[in-house]
Design an enzyme around this catalytic site. Structure first.
Site: not given
Length: 373
Positions: A247, A164, A129
């Site tokens: 990431e 996602t 989020g």
């Protein structure tokens, strides 16, 4: 298929072979079909559980918390094999890549003991989020708030978009503003919230192909226990920038569309000599990007948070993937239906340069590198 062996690194190659054997057994049994972008779109809890049973999730996590205590270079070998096979890994990817390391690095002992076991067993599914409406790639433009209640809990209110697999997740990581501050980068905190908490609602955001993996998540006075803060209150920006190196610096920024390259190299019917030079350039670029991913992994093994290197990999990797999809489209000579690898990659491609931060954001991070004489 290109040889992805890791030179003379026996430890990394041992992990690579273990993953390859599992992948091949599932493929030969018809249990999954390789496809581009499957690290985000391919959701198969059974496959993730099979990886967990072989100790292939949490490879870098400390043994005392159930991990394998191995290097990030070993994990890189595992993830390369999964990505180039187009394996369905979305059920555990966020937890293994990003949330678990963040909890290990900044979380309390209580939080580690509570959350890590289910991540390692692929029993929990995490979503991120971060992005918000009207904020674009400006992650610090957070409007979601975390207000501390008299009993010490926090009350979360706001909206997140492009989340996602939120409709499948058991937990969500949330960046929220807990304290007013003159600088928008200050006063932010990180939370991990159960998706079953009262006040959370999830709405689908279909993509261009009508597929559902994006979502909008609304938090309407969601109560979160104080121990679910990751790290120090108000230190969220510093932590999230570090976390994004996990990431952005992974091989998924380079190998999302690898099944296309494998198809080009393997299919003799498409071996038109006019494409030889372009294919050679693509393969050479891939070799350079894999070397950069290896550097990011080694920097992490040294205890660093390689923010600039990760941003560089993401920026260059996005360009590589777009060029690969374009090349595959031209080599396929019109065979680009929605059920083909090329068609699937074309539908996924618009998101390549946006997710994880737009190109301008990456260039800004790269520009902040210290120049070493």
């Amino acid at each position: 298929m290109l040889d992805f062996a890791t030179g003379r690194d026996d430890a990394a190659n041992e992990v690579r072979l273990r993953v390859r054997e599992l992948v091949e057994s599932w493929k030969s049994a018809g249990r999954f079909e390789p496809r581009p972008d499957n690290w985000m779109r391919g959701f198969d809890p059974e496959f993730s559980a099979a990886l967990a049973e072989q100790g292939l999730i949490g490879l870098t996590w400390p043994v005392e918390y159930g991990g394998a205590g191995r290097r990030n270079v070993d994990r890189l070998a595992a993830t390369e094999e999964l990505l180039r096979a187009g394996a369905p890994v979305a059920a555990h990817w966020m937890a293994d890549r990003q949330i678990g390391p963040a909890v290990l690095r900044h979380g309390s002992e209580e939080l580690r003991r509570e959350l890590l076991p289910d991540m390692l067993a692929a029993k929990s599914v995490y979503c991120l989020g971060m992005s918000e409406p009207e904020a674009g790639s400006d992650l610090a433009a957070v409007r979601t708030t975390g207000r501390e209640a008299p009993d010490g809990t926090f009350v979360i209110r706001g909206r997140k978009v492009w989340t996602t697999n939120a409709h499948r997740a058991s937990h969500i990581y949330v960046l929220a503003r807990t304290d007013p501050a003159e600088r928008k980068h200050d006063g932010l905190s990180e939370f991990i919230i159960d998706m079953t908490s009262p006040g959370i609602s999830v709405s689908p955001i279909p993509d261009l192909a009508g597929q559902h993996h994006f979502n909008e998540v609304v938090f309407d006075d969601v109560v979160v226990p104080a121990h679910r803060i990751v790290g120090r209150r108000g230190n969220g920006w510093k932590q999230v920038v570090e976390q994004l190196s996990f990431e952005r610096g992974g091989p998924e920024r380079v190998l999302s569309s690898y099944p296309l390259l494998d198809q080009i190299l393997a299919d003799n019917k498409t071996a038109d000599e006019s494409f030889d030079e372009e294919i050679g350039r693509i393969v050479a670029r891939l070799a350079v990007l894999r070397r950069l991913a290896n550097r990011v992994a080694r920097r992490m093994d040294e205890g660093a948070a390689p923010v600039q290197e990760a941003a560089t990999l993401k920026l260059l990797g996005n360009g590589f993937e777009q060029d690969l999809v374009d090349l595959a489209r031209r080599v396929s000579a019109g065979s680009v239906g929605p059920d083909t690898l090329v068609g699937q990659a074309l539908m996924a491609m618009p998101g390549f340069t946006i997710r994880g931060g737009a190109a301008d954001v990456m260039l800004s991070l790269i520009a902040r590198q210290e120049v070493v004489a």
